[in-house]
Design a protein around this motif. Structure first.
Motif, short mmCIF file in Angstrom:
data_model
loop_
_atom_site.label_atom_id
_atom_site.label_comp_id
_atom_site.label_asym_id
_atom_site.label_seq_id
_atom_site.Cartn_x
_atom_site.Cartn_y
_atom_site.Cartn_z
N ILE A 63 48.40 112.52 -37.95
CA ILE A 63 49.53 112.00 -38.73
C ILE A 63 50.16 110.80 -38.03
N GLY A 64 50.37 109.75 -38.81
CA GLY A 64 51.12 108.61 -38.31
C GLY A 64 52.00 108.08 -39.43
N GLY A 65 52.42 106.84 -39.30
CA GLY A 65 53.24 106.25 -40.35
C GLY A 65 52.42 106.08 -41.62
N SER A 66 51.25 105.45 -41.47
CA SER A 66 50.37 105.23 -42.63
C SER A 66 49.20 106.19 -42.65
N GLY A 67 48.78 106.66 -41.47
CA GLY A 67 47.55 107.46 -41.36
C GLY A 67 46.33 106.61 -41.08
N ASN A 68 46.45 105.30 -41.25
CA ASN A 68 45.26 104.44 -41.09
C ASN A 68 44.72 104.45 -39.66
N GLY A 69 45.57 104.09 -38.71
CA GLY A 69 45.11 104.03 -37.32
C GLY A 69 44.69 105.40 -36.82
N GLU A 70 45.36 106.43 -37.31
CA GLU A 70 45.07 107.79 -36.88
C GLU A 70 43.68 108.20 -37.36
N GLN A 71 43.35 107.80 -38.59
CA GLN A 71 42.01 108.07 -39.12
C GLN A 71 40.96 107.32 -38.31
N ALA A 113 49.74 113.74 -33.75
CA ALA A 113 50.57 112.76 -34.47
C ALA A 113 51.01 111.67 -33.50
N ASP A 114 51.96 110.87 -33.95
CA ASP A 114 52.68 109.97 -33.05
C ASP A 114 54.16 110.10 -33.41
N HIS A 115 54.99 109.21 -32.89
CA HIS A 115 56.43 109.34 -33.13
C HIS A 115 56.77 109.34 -34.61
N SER A 116 56.02 108.55 -35.40
CA SER A 116 56.37 108.47 -36.82
C SER A 116 55.91 109.70 -37.59
N GLY A 117 54.96 110.44 -37.03
CA GLY A 117 54.46 111.63 -37.70
C GLY A 117 54.95 112.93 -37.10
N ALA A 123 52.98 109.73 -42.83
CA ALA A 123 54.30 110.37 -42.98
C ALA A 123 55.31 109.45 -43.65
N ARG A 124 55.05 108.15 -43.57
CA ARG A 124 55.98 107.20 -44.20
C ARG A 124 55.61 106.94 -45.67
N GLU A 125 54.56 107.56 -46.11
CA GLU A 125 54.06 107.32 -47.48
C GLU A 125 54.35 108.45 -48.44
N ASP A 133 51.95 105.97 -28.47
CA ASP A 133 50.77 105.42 -29.14
C ASP A 133 49.92 106.57 -29.69
N TYR A 134 49.48 106.41 -30.93
CA TYR A 134 48.78 107.51 -31.60
C TYR A 134 47.38 107.83 -31.09
N PRO A 135 46.62 106.89 -30.49
CA PRO A 135 45.21 107.23 -30.23
C PRO A 135 45.00 108.50 -29.40
O1 LIG Z 1 50.68 104.45 -38.88
C1 LIG Z 1 50.48 104.10 -37.75
C2 LIG Z 1 49.15 103.56 -37.34
O2 LIG Z 1 48.27 103.54 -38.42
C3 LIG Z 1 51.56 104.19 -36.73
O3 LIG Z 1 52.24 105.39 -36.91
C4 LIG Z 1 52.50 103.01 -36.91
O4 LIG Z 1 51.78 101.82 -36.73
C5 LIG Z 1 53.66 103.10 -35.92
O5 LIG Z 1 54.52 102.00 -36.15
P1 LIG Z 1 55.81 101.71 -35.25
O6 LIG Z 1 55.34 101.61 -33.82
O7 LIG Z 1 56.33 100.41 -35.80
O8 LIG Z 1 56.76 102.88 -35.43
#
Ligand SMILES: O=C(CO)[C@H](O)[C@H](O)COP(=O)(O)O
Length: 190
Positions: free
Chosen positions: A85-93, A23-27, A129-131, A58-60
């Motif tokens: 898992i991320g905020g949208s899932g897009n970048g993570e995918q 994940a990243d911080h948002s997930g 996770a934000r969706e 950073d999610y990568p």
């Molecule tokens: O969903 C994401 C990538 O697809 C990331 O979780 C999102 O971009 C993080 O945003 P921020 O740095 O503003 O918390």
């Protein structure tokens, strides 16, 4: 205990699924919830971070680590799937799909969760996770994890074309593969 048999995925029996999660911080909060719930359901859960919440992370790296482990396990004939898992899932995918052998699907409702396995034999899903609520995400994850690939020849053919492109990195390879697959189907009536 969730096993190959109980998940009815047709790829064997009696093996516990390993689930790699990044994940990243948002997930992160959702990742922890899913890790807890999936472990309670009998999955062998492996956490790829982050270890703590850092709003600047950073999610990568986390997603690629999870995806690389899925790919490694599959190469070792171990039954693994991944969740990024991320905020949208897009970048993570997008990040997970850079790993050779990974088919990562962005899952955002029950239908896309099921079809990711049925048609795409996806081995990783991305969740935003934000969706969704955590409860929705757990449901989507479990639907994905328990759904079998149909094994239909048309889906296998398309997945093979993607794999060919991934190996050769040329569109021609895709076209050749498509022609070969169609010719083979003509011959065998598959
Ligand atoms: O969903 C994401 C990538 O697809 C990331 O979780 C999102 O971009 C993080 O945003 P921020 O740095 O503003 O918390």
């Amino acid at each position: 205990m969730i096993t190959e048999r109980s998940s009815a995925n047709g790829r064997g029996a009696g093996t516990t699924y390993r689930i790699h999660i990044g994940a990243d911080h948002s997930g992160l909060e959702l990742s922890r919830t899913l890790q807890h719930e999936l472990a309670a359901l009998g999955f062998d859960v492996v956490d790829h971070g982050p270890a703590a919440c850092d709003a600047q992370d950073d999610y990568p790296a986390f997603c690629i680590s999870a995806a690389e482990s899925v790919a490694r396990d599959i190469n070792d004939n171990r039954h693994s799937l991944g969740i990024v898992i991320g905020g949208s899932g897009n970048g993570e995918q997008i990040a997970a799909n850079k790993v050779r052998g990974i088919r990562a699907a962005l899952v955002w409702n029950e239908s896309t969760a099921r079809v990711a396995r049925q048609h795409n034999d996806a081995n990783v899903i991305a969740l935003g996770a934000r969706e969704h609520t955590p409860e929705e995400c757990l449901k989507l994850a479990v639907l994905f994890l328990q759904e079998p690939f149909t094994q239909d020849s048309r889906h296998k053919r398309r997945i093979a074309q993607i794999a060919d492109y991934e190996t050769c990195l040329t569109p021609l390879a895709c076209e050749t593969s498509r022609r070969d697959a169609l010719a083979r189907m003509d011959r065998t009536g598959e």
